[in-house]
Design an enzyme around this catalytic site. Structure first.
Site, PDB file in Angstrom:
ATOM      1  N   HIS A 157      21.616  41.701  25.232  1.00  0.00           N
ATOM      2  CA  HIS A 157      20.497  41.849  26.179  1.00  0.00           C
ATOM      3  C   HIS A 157      19.914  43.256  26.150  1.00  0.00           C
ATOM      4  O   HIS A 157      19.386  43.728  27.151  1.00  0.00           O
ATOM      5  CB  HIS A 157      20.930  41.526  27.619  1.00  0.00           C
ATOM      6  N   SER A 278       0.781  61.773  12.916  1.00  0.00           N
ATOM      7  CA  SER A 278      -0.377  61.327  13.693  1.00  0.00           C
ATOM      8  C   SER A 278      -1.555  62.237  13.382  1.00  0.00           C
ATOM      9  O   SER A 278      -1.386  63.438  13.209  1.00  0.00           O
ATOM     10  CB  SER A 278      -0.047  61.390  15.178  1.00  0.00           C
ATOM     11  N   LYS A 284       4.195  64.161  16.133  1.00  0.00           N
ATOM     12  CA  LYS A 284       4.669  62.800  15.857  1.00  0.00           C
ATOM     13  C   LYS A 284       5.289  62.639  14.468  1.00  0.00           C
ATOM     14  O   LYS A 284       4.824  63.192  13.484  1.00  0.00           O
ATOM     15  CB  LYS A 284       3.523  61.796  15.976  1.00  0.00           C
ATOM     16  N   GLU A 291       7.844  49.730  10.577  1.00  0.00           N
ATOM     17  CA  GLU A 291       6.855  48.935  11.311  1.00  0.00           C
ATOM     18  C   GLU A 291       6.103  47.999  10.370  1.00  0.00           C
ATOM     19  O   GLU A 291       5.800  46.853  10.720  1.00  0.00           O
ATOM     20  CB  GLU A 291       5.871  49.853  12.040  1.00  0.00           C
TER      21      GLU A 291
END
Ligand code: ARG
Length: 461
Positions: A157, A278, A284, A291
Protein backbone atom coordinates in the site's frame (compact mmCIF):
# COMPACT_ATOMS: atom_id res chain seq x y z
CA UNK A 1 1.82 3.09 -59.95
CA UNK A 2 3.52 -0.15 -60.91
CA UNK A 3 1.85 -3.12 -62.56
CA UNK A 4 -0.08 -5.15 -60.06
CA UNK A 5 0.40 -8.86 -59.46
CA UNK A 6 -3.07 -9.19 -60.97
CA UNK A 7 -4.83 -7.23 -63.69
CA UNK A 8 -6.33 -9.51 -66.31
CA UNK A 9 -9.73 -9.27 -64.76
CA UNK A 10 -9.74 -5.47 -64.55
CA UNK A 11 -10.69 -2.96 -67.21
CA UNK A 12 -10.28 0.24 -65.27
CA UNK A 13 -7.26 1.37 -63.24
CA UNK A 14 -7.40 1.99 -59.51
CA UNK A 15 -8.60 5.26 -58.11
CA UNK A 16 -5.52 7.27 -57.16
CA UNK A 17 -6.78 7.82 -53.64
CA UNK A 18 -7.48 4.12 -53.14
CA UNK A 19 -4.07 3.25 -54.45
CA UNK A 20 -2.42 5.44 -51.86
CA UNK A 21 -4.88 4.39 -49.17
CA UNK A 22 -4.15 0.70 -49.62
CA UNK A 23 -0.41 0.58 -50.30
CA UNK A 24 1.70 -0.92 -47.55
CA UNK A 25 5.20 -0.69 -49.01
CA UNK A 26 6.16 2.27 -46.83
CA UNK A 27 5.95 0.03 -43.76
CA UNK A 28 6.16 -3.56 -45.00
CA UNK A 29 9.48 -2.82 -46.71
CA UNK A 30 10.89 -3.92 -43.36
CA UNK A 31 10.09 -7.43 -44.58
CA UNK A 32 12.31 -6.98 -47.65
CA UNK A 33 15.14 -9.36 -46.72
CA UNK A 34 12.92 -12.06 -45.24
CA UNK A 35 10.65 -11.84 -48.30
CA UNK A 36 13.69 -12.57 -50.43
CA UNK A 37 14.90 -15.41 -48.19
CA UNK A 38 11.43 -16.96 -48.34
CA UNK A 39 11.28 -16.59 -52.11
CA UNK A 40 14.71 -18.17 -52.55
CA UNK A 41 13.51 -21.19 -50.58
CA UNK A 42 10.34 -21.19 -52.65
CA UNK A 43 12.40 -21.21 -55.87
CA UNK A 44 14.15 -24.35 -54.61
CA UNK A 45 10.75 -25.86 -53.83
CA UNK A 46 9.56 -25.01 -57.35
CA UNK A 47 12.55 -26.84 -58.76
CA UNK A 48 11.72 -29.89 -56.68
CA UNK A 49 8.22 -30.07 -58.21
CA UNK A 50 9.54 -29.52 -61.74
CA UNK A 51 8.27 -25.99 -62.34
CA UNK A 52 11.75 -24.51 -62.48
CA UNK A 53 14.77 -26.15 -64.09
CA UNK A 54 17.96 -26.21 -62.04
CA UNK A 55 19.29 -23.44 -64.23
CA UNK A 56 16.19 -21.28 -63.80
CA UNK A 57 16.26 -21.82 -60.06
CA UNK A 58 19.94 -20.85 -60.06
CA UNK A 59 19.20 -17.67 -62.02
CA UNK A 60 16.37 -16.69 -59.67
CA UNK A 61 18.20 -17.45 -56.43
CA UNK A 62 21.26 -15.58 -57.64
CA UNK A 63 19.21 -12.57 -58.77
CA UNK A 64 17.48 -12.49 -55.39
CA UNK A 65 20.89 -12.52 -53.71
CA UNK A 66 21.95 -9.46 -55.68
CA UNK A 67 18.67 -7.70 -54.97
CA UNK A 68 19.12 -8.34 -51.25
CA UNK A 69 22.52 -6.67 -51.34
CA UNK A 70 21.30 -3.74 -53.46
CA UNK A 71 18.44 -3.24 -51.05
CA UNK A 72 20.86 -2.18 -48.35
CA UNK A 73 21.78 0.94 -50.29
CA UNK A 74 20.19 4.13 -48.99
CA UNK A 75 17.29 5.36 -51.07
CA UNK A 76 16.64 1.95 -52.65
CA UNK A 77 12.91 2.26 -52.11
CA UNK A 78 12.69 5.95 -53.04
CA UNK A 79 9.94 6.66 -55.51
CA UNK A 80 8.64 3.06 -55.56
CA UNK A 81 4.89 2.92 -56.09
CA UNK A 82 4.36 -0.83 -55.71
CA UNK A 83 1.39 -2.01 -53.69
CA UNK A 84 3.43 -3.90 -51.12
CA UNK A 85 6.85 -5.40 -50.47
CA UNK A 86 5.91 -8.66 -52.22
CA UNK A 87 5.01 -6.83 -55.45
CA UNK A 88 8.14 -4.70 -55.12
CA UNK A 89 10.45 -7.70 -54.79
CA UNK A 90 8.88 -9.49 -57.74
CA UNK A 91 9.26 -6.36 -59.91
CA UNK A 92 12.92 -6.18 -58.95
CA UNK A 93 13.32 -9.84 -59.85
CA UNK A 94 11.75 -9.24 -63.25
CA UNK A 95 14.05 -6.29 -63.89
CA UNK A 96 17.07 -8.41 -63.06
CA UNK A 97 16.24 -11.95 -64.18
CA UNK A 98 13.79 -11.27 -67.01
CA UNK A 99 11.00 -13.61 -68.16
CA UNK A 100 11.85 -16.47 -65.78
CA UNK A 101 10.67 -14.26 -62.92
CA UNK A 102 7.11 -14.83 -64.15
CA UNK A 103 7.31 -18.36 -62.72
CA UNK A 104 8.21 -17.47 -59.13
CA UNK A 105 4.67 -17.08 -57.90
CA UNK A 106 3.49 -20.50 -59.21
CA UNK A 107 1.24 -22.14 -56.65
CA UNK A 108 1.83 -19.38 -54.10
CA UNK A 109 -0.39 -16.65 -52.70
CA UNK A 110 0.52 -13.42 -50.98
CA UNK A 111 -1.77 -14.54 -48.18
CA UNK A 112 0.67 -17.27 -47.16
CA UNK A 113 3.66 -15.20 -48.18
CA UNK A 114 2.74 -12.41 -45.79
CA UNK A 115 2.34 -14.97 -43.00
CA UNK A 116 5.71 -16.48 -43.90
CA UNK A 117 7.49 -13.14 -44.01
CA UNK A 118 5.99 -11.93 -40.77
CA UNK A 119 6.97 -15.16 -39.03
CA UNK A 120 10.52 -14.97 -40.38
CA UNK A 121 10.83 -11.35 -39.25
CA UNK A 122 9.23 -12.00 -35.88
CA UNK A 123 11.58 -14.88 -35.11
CA UNK A 124 14.44 -12.40 -35.24
CA UNK A 125 12.56 -9.76 -33.28
CA UNK A 126 11.74 -12.26 -30.52
CA UNK A 127 15.37 -13.28 -30.27
CA UNK A 128 16.33 -9.61 -29.99
CA UNK A 129 13.71 -9.05 -27.28
CA UNK A 130 14.98 -12.06 -25.32
CA UNK A 131 18.59 -10.88 -25.60
CA UNK A 132 17.62 -7.40 -24.40
CA UNK A 133 15.62 -8.86 -21.48
CA UNK A 134 18.53 -11.08 -20.47
CA UNK A 135 20.96 -8.17 -20.61
CA UNK A 136 18.71 -6.22 -18.25
CA UNK A 137 18.43 -9.25 -15.94
CA UNK A 138 22.22 -9.52 -15.87
CA UNK A 139 22.35 -5.81 -15.00
CA UNK A 140 19.93 -6.31 -12.11
CA UNK A 141 22.08 -9.14 -10.72
CA UNK A 142 25.17 -6.95 -10.94
CA UNK A 143 23.34 -4.17 -9.14
CA UNK A 144 22.31 -6.66 -6.45
CA UNK A 145 25.91 -7.74 -5.96
CA UNK A 146 27.10 -4.15 -5.58
CA UNK A 147 25.10 -3.85 -2.33
CA UNK A 148 24.75 -7.44 -1.09
CA UNK A 149 23.77 -6.56 2.47
CA UNK A 150 21.88 -3.29 2.08
CA UNK A 151 18.50 -3.41 3.82
CA UNK A 152 15.57 -1.40 2.51
CA UNK A 153 11.97 -1.09 3.63
CA UNK A 154 9.61 -3.22 1.56
CA UNK A 155 6.23 -1.61 0.95
CA UNK A 156 2.62 -2.66 0.75
CA UNK A 157 0.00 0.00 0.00
CA UNK A 158 3.04 2.28 -0.48
CA UNK A 159 3.56 2.19 3.32
CA UNK A 160 6.68 0.78 5.00
CA UNK A 161 5.90 -2.86 5.72
CA UNK A 162 8.90 -5.10 6.46
CA UNK A 163 12.61 -4.74 5.84
CA UNK A 164 14.11 -6.75 2.97
CA UNK A 165 17.55 -7.09 1.49
CA UNK A 166 18.21 -4.91 -1.56
CA UNK A 167 19.17 -8.00 -3.63
CA UNK A 168 15.88 -9.61 -2.58
CA UNK A 169 13.98 -6.65 -4.00
CA UNK A 170 15.92 -6.82 -7.28
CA UNK A 171 15.44 -10.58 -7.53
CA UNK A 172 11.69 -9.98 -7.55
CA UNK A 173 12.13 -8.19 -10.88
CA UNK A 174 14.48 -10.94 -12.02
CA UNK A 175 11.58 -13.39 -11.56
CA UNK A 176 9.18 -11.19 -13.55
CA UNK A 177 11.61 -10.91 -16.45
CA UNK A 178 12.31 -14.65 -16.25
CA UNK A 179 8.61 -15.30 -16.86
CA UNK A 180 8.72 -12.80 -19.72
CA UNK A 181 11.56 -14.65 -21.37
CA UNK A 182 9.67 -17.93 -20.92
CA UNK A 183 6.60 -16.38 -22.55
CA UNK A 184 8.73 -15.01 -25.38
CA UNK A 185 10.14 -18.48 -25.98
CA UNK A 186 6.62 -19.92 -26.05
CA UNK A 187 5.66 -17.23 -28.57
CA UNK A 188 8.74 -18.14 -30.59
CA UNK A 189 7.62 -21.76 -30.73
CA UNK A 190 4.21 -20.68 -32.10
CA UNK A 191 5.81 -18.37 -34.64
CA UNK A 192 8.36 -20.92 -35.78
CA UNK A 193 5.95 -22.94 -37.95
CA UNK A 194 6.02 -22.91 -41.76
CA UNK A 195 2.82 -21.66 -43.44
CA UNK A 196 4.09 -21.98 -47.04
CA UNK A 197 2.15 -24.52 -49.11
CA UNK A 198 -1.19 -23.21 -47.88
CA UNK A 199 -1.94 -21.27 -51.06
CA UNK A 200 -4.52 -18.51 -50.80
CA UNK A 201 -6.70 -20.58 -48.47
CA UNK A 202 -7.17 -24.07 -49.94
CA UNK A 203 -3.64 -25.44 -50.05
CA UNK A 204 -1.21 -25.39 -52.96
CA UNK A 205 -2.01 -27.41 -56.06
CA UNK A 206 1.66 -28.37 -56.44
CA UNK A 207 3.03 -31.29 -54.43
CA UNK A 208 5.58 -29.41 -52.35
CA UNK A 209 7.52 -31.27 -49.69
CA UNK A 210 6.54 -28.82 -46.98
CA UNK A 211 8.77 -30.47 -44.38
CA UNK A 212 11.74 -29.90 -46.66
CA UNK A 213 10.84 -26.21 -47.11
CA UNK A 214 10.50 -25.94 -43.32
CA UNK A 215 13.96 -27.43 -42.87
CA UNK A 216 15.34 -25.09 -45.53
CA UNK A 217 14.02 -22.02 -43.68
CA UNK A 218 14.75 -23.30 -40.18
CA UNK A 219 11.14 -23.82 -39.10
CA UNK A 220 10.50 -26.47 -36.44
CA UNK A 221 7.19 -27.65 -37.90
CA UNK A 222 4.59 -27.04 -40.61
CA UNK A 223 1.08 -25.65 -40.18
CA UNK A 224 -1.77 -28.16 -40.36
CA UNK A 225 -4.63 -26.30 -42.03
CA UNK A 226 -4.45 -23.97 -45.03
CA UNK A 227 -7.56 -21.98 -44.10
CA UNK A 228 -6.25 -21.42 -40.60
CA UNK A 229 -2.98 -20.05 -42.05
CA UNK A 230 -4.71 -17.43 -44.19
CA UNK A 231 -6.79 -16.11 -41.32
CA UNK A 232 -4.29 -16.46 -38.47
CA UNK A 233 -2.45 -13.69 -36.67
CA UNK A 234 -2.44 -15.37 -33.25
CA UNK A 235 1.30 -15.78 -33.50
CA UNK A 236 1.75 -11.99 -33.66
CA UNK A 237 -0.66 -11.46 -30.76
CA UNK A 238 1.16 -14.09 -28.69
CA UNK A 239 4.36 -12.12 -29.05
CA UNK A 240 2.60 -8.84 -28.33
CA UNK A 241 1.05 -10.27 -25.16
CA UNK A 242 4.49 -11.33 -23.97
CA UNK A 243 5.81 -7.88 -24.90
CA UNK A 244 2.95 -6.22 -23.02
CA UNK A 245 3.78 -8.06 -19.82
CA UNK A 246 7.44 -7.21 -20.26
CA UNK A 247 6.46 -3.55 -20.61
CA UNK A 248 4.16 -3.80 -17.62
CA UNK A 249 7.05 -5.10 -15.51
CA UNK A 250 9.35 -2.40 -16.87
CA UNK A 251 6.79 0.26 -16.00
CA UNK A 252 6.67 -0.92 -12.40
CA UNK A 253 10.45 -0.92 -12.12
CA UNK A 254 10.50 2.55 -13.67
CA UNK A 255 7.87 3.79 -11.24
CA UNK A 256 9.77 2.37 -8.24
CA UNK A 257 13.01 4.00 -9.28
CA UNK A 258 11.39 7.33 -10.12
CA UNK A 259 10.11 7.32 -6.53
CA UNK A 260 13.25 5.95 -4.91
CA UNK A 261 15.41 8.56 -6.67
CA UNK A 262 13.11 11.44 -5.70
CA UNK A 263 14.06 13.94 -3.01
CA UNK A 264 11.35 12.43 -0.81
CA UNK A 265 13.02 8.99 -0.84
CA UNK A 266 16.58 9.85 -1.79
CA UNK A 267 17.94 6.30 -1.87
CA UNK A 268 18.87 6.05 -5.51
CA UNK A 269 20.94 8.38 -7.62
CA UNK A 270 20.34 8.09 -11.35
CA UNK A 271 23.34 8.88 -13.50
CA UNK A 272 23.49 12.21 -15.30
CA UNK A 273 23.65 10.21 -18.51
CA UNK A 274 20.04 9.06 -18.24
CA UNK A 275 18.57 12.21 -16.69
CA UNK A 276 17.40 15.54 -18.09
CA UNK A 277 17.32 19.07 -16.75
CA UNK A 278 14.67 21.74 -16.83
CA UNK A 279 14.69 24.66 -19.27
CA UNK A 280 13.50 26.92 -16.49
CA UNK A 281 14.40 25.43 -13.10
CA UNK A 282 18.18 25.18 -12.81
CA UNK A 283 18.21 22.71 -9.92
CA UNK A 284 16.16 19.98 -11.64
CA UNK A 285 17.49 16.53 -12.47
CA UNK A 286 14.60 14.63 -13.95
CA UNK A 287 14.28 10.86 -14.43
CA UNK A 288 13.17 11.15 -18.08
CA UNK A 289 14.62 7.80 -19.16
CA UNK A 290 12.41 5.99 -16.65
CA UNK A 291 9.40 8.19 -17.38
CA UNK A 292 9.69 7.40 -21.07
CA UNK A 293 9.87 3.67 -20.33
CA UNK A 294 6.72 4.03 -18.24
CA UNK A 295 5.12 6.22 -20.90
CA UNK A 296 5.86 3.94 -23.85
CA UNK A 297 3.59 1.32 -22.29
CA UNK A 298 0.75 3.33 -23.77
CA UNK A 299 2.03 2.72 -27.26
CA UNK A 300 2.80 -0.97 -26.77
CA UNK A 301 -0.49 -1.76 -25.01
CA UNK A 302 -2.30 0.28 -27.67
CA UNK A 303 -0.61 -1.67 -30.45
CA UNK A 304 -1.84 -4.92 -28.95
CA UNK A 305 -5.39 -3.58 -28.68
CA UNK A 306 -5.24 -2.33 -32.26
CA UNK A 307 -4.41 -5.74 -33.72
CA UNK A 308 -6.59 -7.64 -31.28
CA UNK A 309 -9.64 -5.59 -32.24
CA UNK A 310 -8.77 -5.72 -35.95
CA UNK A 311 -8.90 -9.53 -35.82
CA UNK A 312 -12.15 -9.72 -33.91
CA UNK A 313 -15.08 -11.01 -35.94
CA UNK A 314 -13.18 -11.32 -39.23
CA UNK A 315 -14.81 -13.93 -41.44
CA UNK A 316 -12.69 -16.85 -42.58
CA UNK A 317 -10.09 -16.57 -44.07
CA UNK A 318 -7.82 -13.70 -45.26
CA UNK A 319 -9.28 -10.22 -45.29
CA UNK A 320 -7.40 -7.09 -46.22
CA UNK A 321 -8.03 -5.82 -42.69
CA UNK A 322 -5.14 -8.07 -41.76
CA UNK A 323 -2.66 -5.80 -43.52
CA UNK A 324 -3.16 -3.62 -40.44
CA UNK A 325 -1.12 -6.14 -38.43
CA UNK A 326 2.36 -4.97 -39.27
CA UNK A 327 2.57 -1.43 -37.96
CA UNK A 328 1.39 -2.36 -34.45
CA UNK A 329 3.62 -5.43 -34.44
CA UNK A 330 6.69 -3.45 -35.49
CA UNK A 331 5.80 -0.75 -32.98
CA UNK A 332 5.44 -3.24 -30.12
CA UNK A 333 8.77 -4.91 -30.90
CA UNK A 334 10.68 -1.66 -31.46
CA UNK A 335 9.48 -0.03 -28.28
CA UNK A 336 9.84 -3.12 -26.08
CA UNK A 337 13.38 -3.78 -27.23
CA UNK A 338 14.32 -0.10 -26.83
CA UNK A 339 12.82 0.07 -23.34
CA UNK A 340 14.64 -3.08 -22.20
CA UNK A 341 17.91 -1.63 -23.47
CA UNK A 342 17.24 1.72 -21.83
CA UNK A 343 16.43 0.06 -18.51
CA UNK A 344 19.66 -1.96 -18.67
CA UNK A 345 21.68 1.25 -19.07
CA UNK A 346 19.84 2.89 -16.16
CA UNK A 347 20.50 -0.17 -13.97
CA UNK A 348 24.15 -0.26 -14.90
CA UNK A 349 24.67 3.38 -13.90
CA UNK A 350 22.39 3.81 -10.89
CA UNK A 351 23.82 4.05 -7.35
CA UNK A 352 22.20 3.19 -4.04
CA UNK A 353 22.89 5.15 -0.86
CA UNK A 354 22.16 2.37 1.68
CA UNK A 355 22.18 4.65 4.73
CA UNK A 356 19.00 6.42 3.58
CA UNK A 357 16.69 3.40 3.35
CA UNK A 358 18.30 2.05 6.51
CA UNK A 359 17.34 5.25 8.32
CA UNK A 360 13.83 4.99 6.86
CA UNK A 361 13.55 1.50 8.37
CA UNK A 362 14.92 2.64 11.72
CA UNK A 363 12.45 5.51 11.91
CA UNK A 364 9.48 3.32 11.22
CA UNK A 365 8.07 0.14 12.66
CA UNK A 366 9.13 -2.35 9.99
CA UNK A 367 10.19 -4.61 12.90
CA UNK A 368 6.63 -4.88 14.26
CA UNK A 369 5.95 -8.21 12.53
CA UNK A 370 9.28 -9.57 13.79
CA UNK A 371 8.22 -8.65 17.33
CA UNK A 372 4.85 -10.36 17.01
CA UNK A 373 6.42 -13.46 15.52
CA UNK A 374 9.09 -13.61 18.23
CA UNK A 375 6.35 -13.43 20.86
CA UNK A 376 4.61 -16.37 19.20
CA UNK A 377 7.85 -18.29 18.93
CA UNK A 378 8.01 -17.90 22.73
CA UNK A 379 4.52 -19.39 23.04
CA UNK A 380 2.01 -16.53 22.87
CA UNK A 381 -0.91 -17.18 20.45
CA UNK A 382 -0.44 -14.99 17.36
CA UNK A 383 -3.55 -12.85 17.77
CA UNK A 384 -2.34 -11.87 21.23
CA UNK A 385 1.20 -11.31 19.96
CA UNK A 386 -0.16 -9.10 17.19
CA UNK A 387 -2.16 -7.06 19.68
CA UNK A 388 0.77 -6.67 22.07
CA UNK A 389 3.18 -5.66 19.30
CA UNK A 390 0.55 -3.21 18.03
CA UNK A 391 0.29 -1.66 21.49
CA UNK A 392 4.04 -1.21 21.62
CA UNK A 393 3.97 0.47 18.18
CA UNK A 394 1.25 2.85 19.37
CA UNK A 395 3.22 3.60 22.53
CA UNK A 396 6.34 4.30 20.46
CA UNK A 397 4.47 6.60 18.11
CA UNK A 398 2.76 8.47 20.95
CA UNK A 399 5.97 8.90 22.93
CA UNK A 400 8.00 9.82 19.82
CA UNK A 401 10.40 6.91 20.21
CA UNK A 402 11.94 4.80 17.46
CA UNK A 403 12.10 1.02 18.04
CA UNK A 404 15.87 1.08 18.64
CA UNK A 405 15.49 3.57 21.48
CA UNK A 406 13.69 1.17 23.82
CA UNK A 407 15.83 -0.26 26.65
CA UNK A 408 15.38 -3.74 28.09
CA UNK A 409 13.98 -2.22 31.28
CA UNK A 410 11.43 -0.10 29.44
CA UNK A 411 10.30 -3.09 27.41
CA UNK A 412 9.95 -5.32 30.46
CA UNK A 413 8.03 -2.63 32.21
CA UNK A 414 5.70 -2.22 29.22
CA UNK A 415 4.92 -5.94 29.24
CA UNK A 416 6.74 -8.86 30.92
CA UNK A 417 6.56 -10.88 27.67
CA UNK A 418 9.30 -8.63 26.35
CA UNK A 419 12.45 -10.43 27.50
CA UNK A 420 15.91 -9.00 26.83
CA UNK A 421 16.02 -10.78 23.42
CA UNK A 422 13.57 -8.19 22.14
CA UNK A 423 16.07 -5.35 22.43
CA UNK A 424 18.03 -6.83 19.53
CA UNK A 425 14.92 -7.33 17.40
CA UNK A 426 13.95 -3.71 17.89
CA UNK A 427 17.45 -2.39 17.37
CA UNK A 428 18.14 -3.88 13.93
CA UNK A 429 15.65 -5.08 11.31
CA UNK A 430 18.34 -7.49 10.10
CA UNK A 431 17.66 -9.70 13.13
CA UNK A 432 14.08 -10.25 12.02
CA UNK A 433 15.16 -10.64 8.42
CA UNK A 434 17.50 -13.45 9.47
CA UNK A 435 14.50 -15.54 10.58
CA UNK A 436 13.01 -15.60 7.06
CA UNK A 437 15.11 -18.54 5.92
CA UNK A 438 12.39 -20.26 3.88
CA UNK A 439 13.22 -20.64 0.18
CA UNK A 440 12.05 -17.40 -1.41
CA UNK A 441 12.45 -15.46 1.85
CA UNK A 442 14.69 -12.48 2.56
CA UNK A 443 17.08 -14.06 5.10
CA UNK A 444 20.65 -13.35 3.95
CA UNK A 445 21.31 -17.08 3.55
CA UNK A 446 18.22 -17.55 1.35
CA UNK A 447 19.00 -14.46 -0.73
CA UNK A 448 22.61 -15.50 -1.26
CA UNK A 449 21.38 -18.88 -2.48
CA UNK A 450 18.74 -17.26 -4.72
CA UNK A 451 21.32 -14.91 -6.19
CA UNK A 452 23.65 -17.79 -6.97
CA UNK A 453 20.80 -19.73 -8.55
CA UNK A 454 19.71 -16.71 -10.59
CA UNK A 455 23.18 -16.40 -12.10
CA UNK A 456 22.99 -20.03 -13.18
CA UNK A 457 19.40 -19.81 -14.41
CA UNK A 458 20.09 -16.87 -16.67
CA UNK A 459 22.54 -19.01 -18.60
CA UNK A 460 19.89 -21.60 -19.44
CA UNK A 461 17.03 -19.18 -20.18
N1 ARG B 1 -0.11 -6.66 -48.39
C1 ARG B 1 -1.06 -7.63 -47.92
C2 ARG B 1 -1.00 -7.80 -46.39
O1 ARG B 1 -0.10 -7.31 -45.79
C3 ARG B 1 -0.80 -8.96 -48.50
C4 ARG B 1 -1.45 -9.04 -49.80
C5 ARG B 1 -2.60 -9.88 -49.81
N2 ARG B 1 -3.56 -9.08 -50.46
C6 ARG B 1 -4.63 -9.55 -51.03
N3 ARG B 1 -5.40 -8.72 -51.58
N4 ARG B 1 -4.90 -10.83 -51.00
O2 ARG B 1 -1.88 -8.40 -45.81
Amino acid sequence: MQDKLYGGRFEGGQDKFFEKFSESLHFDKRLFSVDIAGSQAFARALESVGILSAEERGTIVHAFGEIAVEGRAPGYFDGATDEDVHSFVIRKLKEKAGAVADKIHTGRSRNEQVSLDTRLWLRGAIEETIDAAKALMGGLLELAEKYPSAAVPGYTHMRRAQAVLWPHYLLAYFEMFTRDVERLRQAHARVNVLPLGSGALAGSAFPFDREAIAADLGFAAITRNSMDVSGDRDFALDYMHAANLTMLHLSRLAEDWILYSSEEFGWLELSDGVSSGSSLMPQKKNPDSLELIRGKCGRVFGAYSALFVTMKGLPMTYNRDMQEDKEPLFEAADQTIACLRMAAIVAQQVTLNPSVPEKASAESWVVATDIAEALSRAGLPFHQSHKLAGRLVLHGIKSGKNPAEFTAAELAEFDPHFTTDFVGILRDPRNGMATRTVPGGTAPSSVARALGEAKERIGSL
